[in-house]
Scaffold this motif. Structure first.
Motif, PDB file in Angstrom:
ATOM      1  N   ALA A  84      20.523  69.531   0.403  1.00 49.29           N
ATOM      2  CA  ALA A  84      19.543  69.043   1.375  1.00 49.29           C
ATOM      3  C   ALA A  84      20.117  67.772   1.964  1.00 49.29           C
ATOM      4  CB  ALA A  84      18.196  68.773   0.705  1.00 49.29           C
ATOM      5  N   GLY A  85      19.528  67.313   3.075  1.00 51.10           N
ATOM      6  CA  GLY A  85      19.967  66.038   3.616  1.00 51.10           C
ATOM      7  C   GLY A  85      19.611  64.912   2.667  1.00 51.10           C
ATOM      8  N   ALA A  86      20.489  63.949   2.519  1.00 50.87           N
ATOM      9  CA  ALA A  86      20.227  62.860   1.582  1.00 50.87           C
ATOM     10  C   ALA A  86      20.980  61.614   2.021  1.00 50.87           C
ATOM     11  CB  ALA A  86      20.643  63.242   0.165  1.00 50.87           C
ATOM     12  N   TYR A  87      20.333  60.473   1.824  1.00 51.41           N
ATOM     13  CA  TYR A  87      21.010  59.192   2.012  1.00 51.41           C
ATOM     14  C   TYR A  87      20.439  58.191   1.012  1.00 51.41           C
ATOM     15  CZ  TYR A  87      16.900  57.799   4.830  1.00 51.41           C
ATOM     16  OH  TYR A  87      15.633  57.514   5.265  1.00 51.41           O
ATOM     17  N   ALA A  88      21.227  57.183   0.731  1.00 52.50           N
ATOM     18  CA  ALA A  88      20.807  56.124  -0.192  1.00 52.50           C
ATOM     19  C   ALA A  88      20.775  54.811   0.561  1.00 52.50           C
ATOM     20  CB  ALA A  88      21.762  56.030  -1.382  1.00 52.50           C
ATOM     21  N   VAL A  89      19.797  53.957   0.210  1.00 53.81           N
ATOM     22  CA  VAL A  89      19.686  52.636   0.827  1.00 53.81           C
ATOM     23  C   VAL A  89      19.750  51.572  -0.257  1.00 53.81           C
ATOM     24  CG1 VAL A  89      18.345  53.462   2.792  1.00 53.81           C
ATOM     25  CG2 VAL A  89      17.159  52.652   0.745  1.00 53.81           C
ATOM     26  N   ASP A  90      20.201  50.375   0.120  1.00 60.39           N
ATOM     27  CA  ASP A  90      20.258  49.270  -0.826  1.00 60.39           C
ATOM     28  C   ASP A  90      18.925  48.539  -0.858  1.00 60.39           C
ATOM     29  OD1 ASP A  90      20.185  47.698   1.464  1.00 60.39           O
ATOM     30  OD2 ASP A  90      22.305  47.142   1.363  1.00 60.39           O
ATOM     31  N   ALA A  91      18.898  47.391  -1.548  1.00 59.52           N
ATOM     32  CA  ALA A  91      17.643  46.655  -1.712  1.00 59.52           C
ATOM     33  C   ALA A  91      17.086  46.149  -0.394  1.00 59.52           C
ATOM     34  CB  ALA A  91      17.853  45.487  -2.683  1.00 59.52           C
ATOM     35  N   ASP A  92      17.941  46.026   0.630  1.00 54.15           N
ATOM     36  CA  ASP A  92      17.482  45.567   1.944  1.00 54.15           C
ATOM     37  C   ASP A  92      17.106  46.723   2.868  1.00 54.15           C
ATOM     38  OD1 ASP A  92      17.900  42.855   1.312  1.00 54.15           O
ATOM     39  OD2 ASP A  92      20.037  43.056   1.763  1.00 54.15           O
ATOM     40  N   GLY A  93      17.248  47.963   2.385  1.00 55.43           N
ATOM     41  CA  GLY A  93      16.904  49.111   3.212  1.00 55.43           C
ATOM     42  C   GLY A  93      18.026  49.607   4.092  1.00 55.43           C
ATOM     43  N   ALA A  94      19.245  49.058   3.899  1.00 58.41           N
ATOM     44  CA  ALA A  94      20.389  49.493   4.693  1.00 58.41           C
ATOM     45  C   ALA A  94      21.027  50.717   4.043  1.00 58.41           C
ATOM     46  CB  ALA A  94      21.410  48.374   4.815  1.00 58.41           C
ATOM     47  N   ILE A  95      21.444  51.687   4.873  1.00 53.96           N
ATOM     48  CA  ILE A  95      22.040  52.925   4.362  1.00 53.96           C
ATOM     49  C   ILE A  95      23.427  52.622   3.797  1.00 53.96           C
ATOM     50  CG2 ILE A  95      22.830  55.238   4.986  1.00 53.96           C
ATOM     51  CD1 ILE A  95      20.712  55.239   7.208  1.00 53.96           C
ATOM     52  N   VAL A  96      23.648  53.029   2.537  1.00 55.19           N
ATOM     53  CA  VAL A  96      24.930  52.757   1.879  1.00 55.19           C
ATOM     54  C   VAL A  96      25.695  54.041   1.567  1.00 55.19           C
ATOM     55  CG1 VAL A  96      24.210  50.554   0.901  1.00 55.19           C
ATOM     56  CG2 VAL A  96      23.807  52.662  -0.385  1.00 55.19           C
ATOM     57  N   ALA A  97      25.062  55.201   1.648  1.00 57.17           N
ATOM     58  CA  ALA A  97      25.735  56.477   1.414  1.00 57.17           C
ATOM     59  C   ALA A  97      24.936  57.575   2.083  1.00 57.17           C
ATOM     60  CB  ALA A  97      25.887  56.758  -0.082  1.00 57.17           C
ATOM     61  N   VAL A  98      25.637  58.628   2.535  1.00 56.06           N
ATOM     62  CA  VAL A  98      24.977  59.726   3.235  1.00 56.06           C
ATOM     63  C   VAL A  98      25.804  60.987   3.007  1.00 56.06           C
ATOM     64  CG1 VAL A  98      26.202  59.230   5.394  1.00 56.06           C
ATOM     65  CG2 VAL A  98      24.025  60.453   5.473  1.00 56.06           C
ATOM     66  N   ASN A  99      25.151  62.149   2.935  1.00 52.92           N
ATOM     67  CA  ASN A  99      25.911  63.386   2.757  1.00 52.92           C
ATOM     68  C   ASN A  99      26.049  64.136   4.082  1.00 52.92           C
ATOM     69  OD1 ASN A  99      23.414  64.569   3.109  1.00 52.92           O
ATOM     70  ND2 ASN A  99      23.375  65.633   1.136  1.00 52.92           N
TER      71      ASN A  99
END
Length: 560
Positions: free
Chosen positions: A14-29
């Motif tokens: 599925a689509g997925a992304y991770a964000v850091d503590a500030d809400g900035a995207i740090v990884a995406v598939n």
């Protein structure tokens, strides 16, 4: 960080992304890049909410009204069937999503967002709905992240165990049992907890000392306590003739709790097995299976690291407490005179520090009273304090001179025979005459002034005899001061941790101490001392405190 996250997200269907503590995207598939019509370069480092979150009309969603942001800020797992993201071409992606907390580094919590195109959407290429397998994996990640956060944020063993039980009951199990191995290789059933009526209840009747660990038993708990691996157990496991005392206790546990299945895993520290964690089910009908063992082992591994750290901290505290008992003296018996002393360590330091008190007889049978503070509140400061105390005792005993002269000798000596850099101190001689009158003669080396409280509640600071602190290398004659202590009056010697506060002036602290001490003038001395410490010490104090209190007898009290 991006490498391992990207590698893990690539395995999600599925689509997925991770964000850091500030809400900035740090990884995406790759699936997310396809669904969002945006490249990874366009996504990484961007604020996910500002870039993607939209309402059904394609308008930006205020952060205060965004359910995904609410889940992110509250660090909770949340799923919604209908939401909208803005694609790179400006069109809307109607999708279902799940957000869950995710630990992205040792000291930073972020979030993972998994999404797929909504089943009712028109575009030709639709992704399958989030599978139960994927949801289970996300819930597992959320639980492990929360376990790490909860257990690593305390250095108290009991609190860590309470948090551990609260994480797994009732989410995973109806019962949680923790058996710990002591430093003497004795086993103690430390926790047996069960949910009743929405709250955790401890079964004290099932807790307590356990038989020794058998060396060859194949039974699950015995194996776990030897570090041999995790096992699934049922009541049948412990039927038949027991092979050890632990097997007897386990049979009793299953009988009393009515657990139909249980998982048992070793709790390992860095160097040794610390105990075992048992999760049991009795109320819910679904039994544990061997497929549940990896999750239990992940939880037990995190519990082991947390308990290892907490035990190491407690051992250090015990060493420090032992050192403190040897460094801080017992009050000598003085006929007619009452004395009490207290030491309270800094909240975030070792159990000893640079503050100290002392009371001892001098060669002429007068009583020496000392309160002092070596800069610092750690073991180094405690060691330096011991050096300074011993130097003072030696000079005070061998030199029958006024306090100012004795302290002057000490100040000259410490750069050459100790590691003390800076310190404050009050050194006084207390003596009585044939009429029963008590007189204090003292000198003050940069220390907060003594407080004198009379029996009728009048109080004043003894500000005379004040001079430079020790260690300045400035040779200026010190002064002595003398005061007659009224009958039944109380002399309070203290260190600055009792009066200093980051949010208040020193005058405020001195006034707080004076008023509280005056109000307690007729309390028995032990109660007086405890209440002064409790009421005068600021709540935001971050320093250690030493307190020495002396009360002279009534006028017709016994002579020395």
């Amino acid at each position: 960080m991006q490498l391992w996250l990207g590698s893990w997200l690539a395995g999600l269907k599925a689509g997925a992304y991770a964000v850091d503590a500030d809400g900035a995207i740090v990884a995406v598939n790759h699936e997310a890049e396809t669904l969002l019509a945006r490249s990874a370069d366009d996504l990484l480092g961007r604020d996910a909410h500002d870039l993607l979150h939209r309402d059904g009309n394609g308008m930006p969603v205020p952060r205060s009204q965004c359910s995904m942001m609410e889940a992110f800020m509250s660090r909770r797992t949340r799923q919604e069937d209908l939401g909208h993201f803005e694609r790179g071409d400006g069109t809307l992606l109607t999708m279902s999503w799940l957000a869950t907390p995710l630990r992205i580094s040792a000291d930073e919590m972020g979030a993972l967002v998994v999404f797929h195109e909504h089943e009712g959407a028109e575009p030709s290429q639709q992704e399958p709905a989030l599978s139960m397998e994927l949801l289970s994996e996300l819930e597992r990640l959320a639980l492990l992240a929360e376990t790490t956060t909860q257990l690593t944020s305390t250095l108290d063993v009991d609190e860590a165990l309470d948090r551990l039980v609260g994480l797994v009951v009732p989410l995973l199990a109806d019962w949680a049992v923790v058996d710990l191995i002591s430093d003497n290789d004795e086993v103690w059933r430390t926790v047996v907890a069960h949910e009743e009526g929405g709250r955790l209840v401890r079964r004290k009747d099932l807790e307590g000392a356990m038989p020794p660990i058998p060396q060859v038993s194949p039974q699950p708990l015995s194996r776990a306590l030897r570090g041999a691996g995790s096992t699934l157990a049922t009541p049948a496991t412990y039927q038949g003739a027991p092979d050890s005392g632990i097997a007897v206790e386990q049979a009793r546990l299953f009988d009393v709790t009515h657990m139909h299945t249980a998982l048992i895993a070793p709790i390992r520290g860095l160097r040794e097995v610390l105990g075992a964690l048992t999760l049991g089910r009795s109320d819910r009908p679904e039994p544990f299976t061997s497929a549940d063992i990896p999750l239990l082992e992940d939880i037990a591994r995190r519990a082991g690291l947390a308990l290892d750290n907490a035990r190491l901290f407690q051992r250090q505290r015990k060493v420090a407490e032992t050192m403190q008992r040897h460094l801080l003296p017992q009050m000598p018996p003085v006929p007619g005179l009452e004395m009490a002393a207290r030491y309270l360590p800094a909240p975030h330091a070792s159990q000893v520090g640079g503050d100290w008190y002392d009371a001892f007889y001098l060669a002429d049978r007068s009583l020496a009273l000392v309160i002092g503070d070596v800069v610092g509140h750690d073991l180094d400061a405690a060691a330096e304090m011991a050096q300074l105390r011993n130097i003072l005792r030696a000079y005070a005993w061998t030199h029958q001179e006024p306090p100012s002269i004795v302290v002057g000798h000490v100040d000259e000596a410490i750069p050459h025979i100790s590691e003390v850099e800076l310190a404050t101190m009050i050194f006084g001689r207390l003596e009585t005459d044939a009429t029963g009158q008590w007189t204090l003669r003292w000198t003050n080396a940069g220390h907060p002034p003594p407080l004198l409280v009379t029996y009728d509640g009048q109080s004043r600071y003894l500000t005379d005899g004040h001079g430079l602190l020790l260690g300045t290398h400035v040779s200026i004659p010190r002064e002595d001061a003398t005061v007659v202590l009224p009958p039944q009056s109380t002399l309070v010697l203290y260190t600055d941790g009792l009066i200093e506060s980051p949010g208040r002036s020193l005058d405020d602290g001195l006034e707080r101490l004076r008023r509280n001490a005056a109000s307690l003038a007729r309390r028995p001395l032990e109660g007086f001392t405890d209440l002064v410490m409790e009421r005068a010490r600021p709540d935001d104090n971050d320093d250690d405190v030493a307190l020495l209190v002396v009360r002279v007898p009534p006028k017709d009290g016994p002579p020395t």
